[in-house]
Design an enzyme around this catalytic site. Structure first.
Site, PDB file in Angstrom:
ATOM      1  N   THR A 110       1.163  -4.665   4.388  1.00  0.00           N
ATOM      2  CA  THR A 110       0.981  -4.953   5.814  1.00  0.00           C
ATOM      3  C   THR A 110       0.327  -6.301   6.090  1.00  0.00           C
ATOM      4  O   THR A 110       0.504  -6.857   7.172  1.00  0.00           O
ATOM      5  CB  THR A 110       0.130  -3.846   6.473  1.00  0.00           C
ATOM      6  OG1 THR A 110      -1.153  -3.794   5.838  1.00  0.00           O
ATOM      7  CG2 THR A 110       0.813  -2.497   6.354  1.00  0.00           C
ATOM      8  N   THR A 123       0.811  -1.220   0.000  1.00  0.00           N
ATOM      9  CA  THR A 123       0.000   0.000   0.000  1.00  0.00           C
ATOM     10  C   THR A 123       0.839   1.262   0.000  1.00  0.00           C
ATOM     11  O   THR A 123       0.440   2.276  -0.591  1.00  0.00           O
ATOM     12  CB  THR A 123      -0.928  -0.005   1.238  1.00  0.00           C
ATOM     13  OG1 THR A 123      -1.765  -1.159   1.191  1.00  0.00           O
ATOM     14  CG2 THR A 123      -1.793   1.235   1.292  1.00  0.00           C
TER      15      THR A 123
END
Length: 660
Positions: free
Chosen positions: A193, A20
């Site tokens: 993540t 991200t």
């Protein structure tokens, strides 16, 4: 061009796998975009300050900026050339081709395409390219004396991966790229993540005898958004990697540095996405950067760093649930499964039905390694309950307080080592290899009294006298906490020392004694310092915490030299070996940017050079510039001994002249 290494500059390799942090908003949500991250960082002075670039003598001036940007007038467009994009490059190696041969976005700016590195294939699985670098403004960390900038290159994967697509081969690829580029001072890995805790756990085992800082980070909100956590996470990771030697695989998120194999992703929504409930953070970043040096791992063996390049894929996680049957367990443990992480209830409990126990016992008897951990986010497995003891009797191995991600990675790592028997694997599961589990707590230690602290200080002073005076004239030293002001009434008498104050005095004295003993090659003095510190003792831990890196790595105020620097400079091989076995950091640089290896080679201490190289030492910092000059003098004088010592120190390997 390859720039010289300034003493006030750290070199960090950023391995950008995807995630991200560097994504843009597309028609179907967040999508990766080649070069976006690098070019965005280049445009922000906090991540890239051209006026700090030491390549130009006019640095800090208008003319210097125009030279850096390739312009001669205010309105001129920068002249970027593929031979030397942005002026400075660093050699980076990879097991895959470097650069994007095809852009995901066909309208990618032509200047970015022009900036693509020229990748050279060295061998079947080795590629290299000179990547343009970025450099941060100089900054001084809290408590530090030297302002330092961080020069970093970004090795961007092609294609960039969503972390849900990361697998074992990608873990091995990251470990390999760290090994190929181990001349860098530190490493930052940008990663999505979702599986970040799995990768950080796996790398903690794959990176064997690690002596440099490796930090993984990512973001919940990408850098492309006005409000994001990407800036803080990347800047924090870069700052810690560039200023501290924390020789572990770590994870940095939301102003906190965790041990990489102790974390779990706890939230898909909060910016504090990760937690380490069974182990305290290594670093807390606020107004000050507070390093918990007492818990930082240090290498204590004379072994070089290496990347282990195998993981056994035949491992899996099985979560117990009410009503689970033996048939389910038997089917789950069928070949080719060789290891199972069993997530048990509470403190290590399981259903006591015969079919469940028989299935687990049968799997263990067939050689499947079954490791029990708890389903709880916090806590450990134990044999406090009968329902837990029966698992142990069936052959299940307790995994203490390991996280599910860590237990799976450790099991895969150990089962990949063909030299280990199943019994040895089971024994090692319960032993901390990288600080991944807590040792059983022992009997509480009573905090020492002030009188005991006084005795310690008296012994310290006696060691100083022994090292500086002939034995025949040694005086008797007595230290007491009494003030000696007998005329002062008891009511107005000053307070006596506290244990903390006494520990502070010891913390001041120990560094001087360690340096003196290292210079004199006095093993008794060194052993006295190291044996006097009991890490189970609260006051002793306080003493250690006052010295970054521990007593064995304490620095001299002016020179910035550690005891290892001092011992190496004086050719004290015995002290060098003892210091290394007690956790001395071989990659520490002094105030001039020199390593202990450079100092030993410069002085011609061949035995010390061999010891340091055996422990993984490499030339770094300002060593290159000065070593080149010394080697030129050696060539002119035809000093074969000096040439041999520099060769052993790795000069040819560093300069790229050796065959690999």
């Amino acid at each position: 061009m390859e720039p010289s290494h300034a003493s006030d500059e750290s070199r960090v390799l950023v391995i950008y796998t995807g995630g991200t942090i560097g994504m843009l908003v597309g028609q179907q949500g967040y999508v990766p975009e080649p070069y976006f991250l690098t070019e965005t960082l280049r445009s922000q002075t906090r991540f890239h300050d051209p006026l700090q670039d030491s390549l130009f003598s006019n640095s800090g001036s208008v003319q210097g900026f125009r030279e850096w940007s390739g312009r001669s007038s205010p309105g001129e467009v920068a002249n970027i050339t593929p031979e030397d994009p942005q002026g400075r490059t660093l050699l980076v190696r990879s097991s895959r081709p470097i650069g994007h041969t095809t852009a995901l976005n066909p309208s990618l700016n032509a200047s970015l395409l022009l900036n693509q590195p020229r990748c050279t294939k060295i061998s079947e699985n080795l590629y290299e390219a000179h990547l343009p670098t970025l450099v941060t403004p100089k900054s001084k960390i809290p408590g530090g004396n030297i302002s330092k900038s961080i020069r970093y290159a970004i090795l961007e994967w092609n294609p960039l991966l969503d972390s849900s697509n990361i697998d074992i081969e990608d873990w091995i690829r990251i470990a390999t790229e760290i090994e190929l580029n181990y001349t860098f001072d530190a490493f930052v890995i940008l990663h999505g993540t979702d599986t970040l805790a799995y990768t950080s756990s796996a790398l903690s085992f794959l990176l064997e005898d690690l002596g440099k800082t490796v930090i993984l980070t990512g973001a919940q909100i990408p850098l492309s958004q006005l409000r994001n956590d990407a800036v803080d996470n990347l800047m924090g990771a870069l700052t810690i990697a560039g200023h501290y030697i924390i020789p572990e695989c770590c994870l940095y998120f939301n102003h906190t540095l965790f041990r990489g194999n102790r974390v779990t992703k706890m939230s898909s929504y909060d910016l504090s996405a990760f937690s380490s409930l069974n182990f305290p953070p290594l670093v807390n970043v606020g107004i000050d950067i507070v390093v918990n040096w007492n818990d930082v791992l240090r290498q204590t063996g004379l072994r070089k760093f290496r990347a282990h390049k195998h993981m056994n894929p035949h491992v899996a996680t099985l979560r117990l649930f009410p009503g689970i049957t033996g048939a389910t367990i038997r089917a789950f443990c069928m070949p080719p499964i060789r290891g199972v992480v069993l997530e048990t209830f509470g403190a290590g409990n399981a259903p006591q039905r015969a079919d469940v126990m028989d299935a687990l016992r049968g799997a263990c008897d067939r050689g499947v390694v079954v490791v029990a951990i708890t389903q709880c986010a916090k806590g450990s497995v134990s044999d406090a309950y009968e329902t837990g003891r029966t698992l142990l009797q069936a052959g299940v191995v307790p995994g203490s307080d390991m996280t599910p991600e860590c237990a799976l990675a450790k099991l895969s790592y150990l089962l990949s080592k063909s030299e280990l028997s199943i019994k040895e694997v089971r024994d090692l599961i319960g032993s901390p290899l990288r600080g991944e589990l807590s040792r059983p707590s022992g009997v509480a230690v009573q905090q020492p009294s002030v009188e005991q602290n006084m005795d310690n200080i008296q012994q310290l002073l006696s060691q100083f006298v022994r090292l500086t005076r002939p034995p025949s004239v040694l005086p008797t030293i007595n230290v007491t906490s009494e003030t000696g002001q007998s005329t002062v009434s008891d009511a107005a008498a000053p307070w006596s020392w506290t244990a903390a104050e006494a520990a502070t005095t010891e913390a001041v004295l120990y560094p001087f004694l360690v340096h003196l003993a290292a210079a004199r090659d006095d093993l008794d003095g060194l052993q006295f310092c190291f044996n006097s510190v009991d890490t189970n003792d609260p006051a002793e831990v306080l003493k250690l915490g006052m010295i970054p890196g521990g007593i064995v790595n304490c620095l001299e105020a002016g020179s910035g030299r550690s005891p290892l620097h001092v011992a190496a400079l004086n050719g004290n091989a015995r002290s060098v070996e003892l210091l290394l076995r007690c956790g001395a950091l071989v990659h520490l640089r002094d105030s001039l940017g020199h390593t202990a290896l450079y100092l030993a080679a410069r002085q011609g201490h061949e035995e010390v050079v061999e010891l340091l190289v055996q422990a993984g030492a490499t030339l770094g910092g300002s060593d290159m510039h000065f070593a080149a000059s010394l080697l030129a003098d050696t060539a002119r004088s035809q000093d074969q001994t000096a040439a041999r010592i520099w060769h052993k120190a790795g000069w040819q390997a560093v300069t790229g002249n050796s065959e690999k």
